[in-house]
Write a protein that holds these residues in place. Structure first.
Motif, short mmCIF file in Angstrom:
data_model
loop_
_atom_site.label_atom_id
_atom_site.label_comp_id
_atom_site.label_asym_id
_atom_site.label_seq_id
_atom_site.Cartn_x
_atom_site.Cartn_y
_atom_site.Cartn_z
N SER A 89 -7.24 -10.34 44.21
CA SER A 89 -7.73 -11.70 43.95
C SER A 89 -9.24 -11.73 43.73
CB SER A 89 -7.36 -12.64 45.10
OG SER A 89 -7.92 -12.18 46.32
N GLY A 90 -9.96 -10.70 44.22
CA GLY A 90 -11.40 -10.64 43.98
C GLY A 90 -12.26 -10.60 45.22
N LYS A 91 -11.69 -10.34 46.40
CA LYS A 91 -12.49 -10.33 47.64
C LYS A 91 -13.57 -9.24 47.59
CE LYS A 91 -9.05 -9.66 50.50
NZ LYS A 91 -7.94 -9.53 49.52
N THR A 92 -13.14 -8.01 47.29
CA THR A 92 -14.10 -6.91 47.24
C THR A 92 -15.11 -7.11 46.12
OG1 THR A 92 -12.55 -5.32 48.23
CG2 THR A 92 -14.33 -4.41 46.90
N THR A 93 -14.66 -7.64 44.99
CA THR A 93 -15.58 -7.92 43.88
C THR A 93 -16.66 -8.90 44.32
OG1 THR A 93 -13.85 -7.53 42.23
CG2 THR A 93 -15.73 -8.84 41.54
N LEU A 94 -16.28 -9.94 45.04
CA LEU A 94 -17.25 -10.93 45.53
C LEU A 94 -18.28 -10.26 46.44
CD1 LEU A 94 -18.24 -13.86 45.79
CD2 LEU A 94 -16.61 -14.15 47.68
N LEU A 95 -17.83 -9.39 47.34
CA LEU A 95 -18.76 -8.70 48.24
C LEU A 95 -19.73 -7.82 47.45
CD1 LEU A 95 -16.46 -7.66 51.23
CD2 LEU A 95 -17.81 -9.73 50.93
N LYS A 96 -19.21 -7.13 46.43
CA LYS A 96 -20.08 -6.27 45.62
C LYS A 96 -21.10 -7.09 44.84
CE LYS A 96 -16.93 -2.34 45.04
NZ LYS A 96 -16.16 -1.51 44.08
N LEU A 97 -20.72 -8.28 44.43
CA LEU A 97 -21.67 -9.17 43.76
C LEU A 97 -22.76 -9.62 44.74
CD1 LEU A 97 -19.13 -11.31 41.70
CD2 LEU A 97 -20.93 -9.88 40.71
N ILE A 98 -22.37 -9.90 45.98
CA ILE A 98 -23.34 -10.36 46.98
C ILE A 98 -24.36 -9.27 47.31
CG2 ILE A 98 -23.57 -11.02 49.42
CD1 ILE A 98 -20.96 -12.59 49.13
#
Length: 644
Positions: free
Chosen positions: A349-358
């Motif tokens: 869903s994008g959880k890890t992607t969001l963390l990498k963006l942060i």
């Protein structure tokens, strides 16, 4: 049942089990726990006949089928549906026979194959497979893909699904939750609760064990100690046992000191020499009782943040997409000082992607992440262990950091994470996943962050390290952002949740139980919708099958009459079982009260323990009788089928 008696196992020259005993009864669900390296996985391999037993006996009914998760598969080109459904070996053989008969245009063999599928309820297998896949997070478009189209983590899920499809009497599961998201873990709990066979599961997830098992087999000091109840009951009983052991140890120390004093005073006196000598022998014969050790060898804490800007960061109109898939669309969020946020959403869903963006590992397509001045991030990624240098020692990793400590300070610091002086100097290449994860956590703790971001930090951690991490995070006053499939950890740490789904990131208004309840409802609705869509097709298949067999309604009525009394007896036993299990549940609830273990309540505790034993014996007797009645019903049905 499986009966393990006086079992001894080794790993090379290292003894794992010595004269260990355990019984696994039909339908019993047991959690296998113990420190990493205690021999849990080796015991599984012994049950599967993959390692040689050094001594003892491992008795198993010849007709029992053992289900387990395959380590490797050669079926990479099979579709998902084929691979998972063929975990049911009887179904796979029937389908193979049907395909062969159809290729040979052998009408009699085709009819026989359909008959076999009917006996196996084969037309329900594909729907069961799809429900399994929905529960483990797969979508309908995944069903026709080949196995090699999926990443390693998703292939592990497929192997688990295939294992769950097996018609097994005993299911062996080794850390089944490690590659699942929290939604799939929640679904798996429900599935295992309804599974009729026995389960032996290795897990460090206490909430998972609390929900699934009715007994804990604890490997400790090369023995297997069995405890009735779930993991919470195990901890309570073991703590009581350790307290009693400590009391016995203290008493014995007094007795031994008394003997030593007598021997010291009188061994030189002729009149007392005989008595002194007898006390020397008594002292030699006295069995030493080990003192209770600290229950957890790990203890660490995050330093108080030197500054906590508020807000810590803002996410404004953030969007990100991979070449083939949009992930996040115009997310707007604020992370404030002291926030403790759990990030939830199904895998992909994008959880890890969001963390990498942060943390800046990925650049957004649109929008931005604005960090306040003074924000210091401690980030543990899913692949954090890969960032460690295998040829370096733990000490070298720490000394390579900015503001590195002195050699001795670094050693003392690493000692809190379970690294001895010798281990501090060794290359980490041969370290276990758990040891490397502890080192990665140590590096983060040392840097004194005021924002901690953890992405599945518990995958390689044993129970003791998880507990130490939970305590450290609960005492931490900075901001937290956590992704974890460990419900116990997530519920203990987070007080609000960001839900990532369908490109959106939004605050979920509710607690973790409410979130998981909604996700389970969604999974069931998807499976039910698929079932209804396929209903007409299944009906046609069933009709075609029936046309190849001779139906006899009168014989059906005769069968119903023949098994009527047995069915009534079966239902009565089920009601009695429900009543007995309800009583046992109330007893376990009563035994959760710590005051019951006070000296003043010893009689009441004894009554409870006796009632628990009586209840368990009654349940076992009822289960055995119920199984005999069910076998009788099935035998009569089989006899009827053979006469058609």
């Amino acid at each position: 049942m499986i009966n393990i008696q006086n079992l001894s196992l080794r790993a090379g020259v290292k003894p794992l089990l010595d004269s260990a005993n355990l019984a696994i009864h039909p339908g019993q669900k047991i959690g296998l726990v113990g420190q990493n390296g205690a021999g849990k996985t080796t015991l599984f391999r012994a049950i599967l006949g993959q390692v040689t037993i050094d001594a003892g006996n491992l008795g198993m009914p010849a007709e029992w089928v053992i289900g387990y998760v395959e380590q490797e598969t050669d079926a990479k080109q099979q579709t998902v549906i084929e691979y998972v459904s063929f975990g049911d070996e009887l179904y796979a053989k029937a389908i193979a026979s049907l395909k062969k008969a159809e290729a040979e245009h052998n009408d009699n063999a085709i009819v026989a194959a359909y008959d076999q599928l009917d006996k196996l309820h084969g037309y329900a297998v594909e729907n069961q497979t799809k429900q399994l896949l929905y529960g483990l997070g797969f979508s309908e478009e995944d069903f026709s893909k080949s196995i090699d189209a999926f990443s390693g983590g998703w292939q592990v899920r497929l192997k688990l699904a295939r294992a769950l499809m097996q018609r097994s009497d005993l299911l062996l599961l080794d850390e089944p939750t490690n590659h699942l998201d929290i939604e799939a873990v929640s679904w798996l709990k429900q599935w295992l609760k309804s599974f009729d066979g026995a389960v032996l599961v290795i897990s460090h997830d206490r909430d998972f064990l609390d929900q699934v098992v009715q007994g804990i087999a604890h490997i400790d000091n090369q023995k297997i100690n069995f405890y009735q109840g779930n993991f919470a009951a195990f901890e309570r009983q073991r703590n009581e046992r350790l307290m009693q052991q400590q009391a016995l140890h203290d008493k014995q120390k007094q007795q031994m000191q008394h003997l030593k004093t007598f021997i010291s005073r009188f061994k030189a006196k002729a009149s007392k020499a005989k008595q002194a000598q007898s006390r020397v022998k008594a002292l030699e014969r006295m069995e030493m009782v080990a003192a209770v050790q600290a229950s957890n060898p790990f203890h660490f804490e995050f330093a108080e943040p030197k500054s906590q800007p508020d807000p810590m960061l803002k996410i404004e109109n953030l969007s990100f997409a991979y070449p083939d898939k949009p992930i996040i669309n115009e997310a707007n969020l604020t992370l404030r000082s002291g926030d403790r946020i759990g990030l939830v959403g199904v895998n992909g869903s994008g959880k890890t992607t969001l963390l990498k963006l942060i943390v800046g590992e990925l650049k957004p397509v649109n929008g931005k992440v604005i960090s306040a001045r003074g924000v210091k991030v401690g980030y543990f990624s899913q692949h954090q262990l890969e960032t460690l240098r295998p040829e370096w020692s733990p000490l070298k990793h720490l000394l390579a950091l900015e503001d590195a400590p002195s050699d001795q300070q670094a050693r003392d610091f690493l000692g809190g994470f379970g690294f001895s002086n010798e281990q501090c100097l060794e290359s980490i290449a041969p370290f276990s996943g758990g040891e490397k994860a502890r080192l990665a956590l140590a590096i983060i703790v040392f840097q004194e962050p005021n924002l901690i971001i953890l992405d599945e930090p518990t995958n390689h951690l044993d129970m003791e390290t998880r507990d130490a991490l939970e305590m450290a995070l609960n005492d931490y006053s900075g901001a937290l952002l956590l992704v974890s499939h460990d419900k116990h950890l997530l519920a203990s740490i987070a007080d609000q949740y960001w839900w990532v789904h369908q490109g959106m990131v939004e605050l979920f208004y509710g607690d973790l139980d409410q979130y998981l309840s909604e996700q389970l409802k969604r999974i069931k609705q998807s499976a039910e919708a698929q079932k209804q869509m396929e209903g007409a097709d299944d009906a046609n298949k069933s009709q075609n099958k029936k046309q190849q067999r001779i139906e006899n309604a009168n014989l059906r009525k005769q069968l119903d009459q023949l098994i009527k009394a047995d069915l009534q007896r079966s239902r009565k036993l089920e009601k009695e079982l429900d009543k007995a299990q309800g009583k046992l549940g109330k007893l376990h609830q009563k035994m959760e009260d710590s005051s019951l273990y006070d000296d003043a309540n010893k009689d009441e505790l004894s009554q409870c323990l006796q009632q628990e034993a009586d209840c368990q014996a009654l349940i076992e007797a009822l289960e055995m009788e119920w199984m005999e009645v069910e076998e009788t019903i099935q035998a009569k049905r089989d006899e009827f089928e053979s006469g058609l």
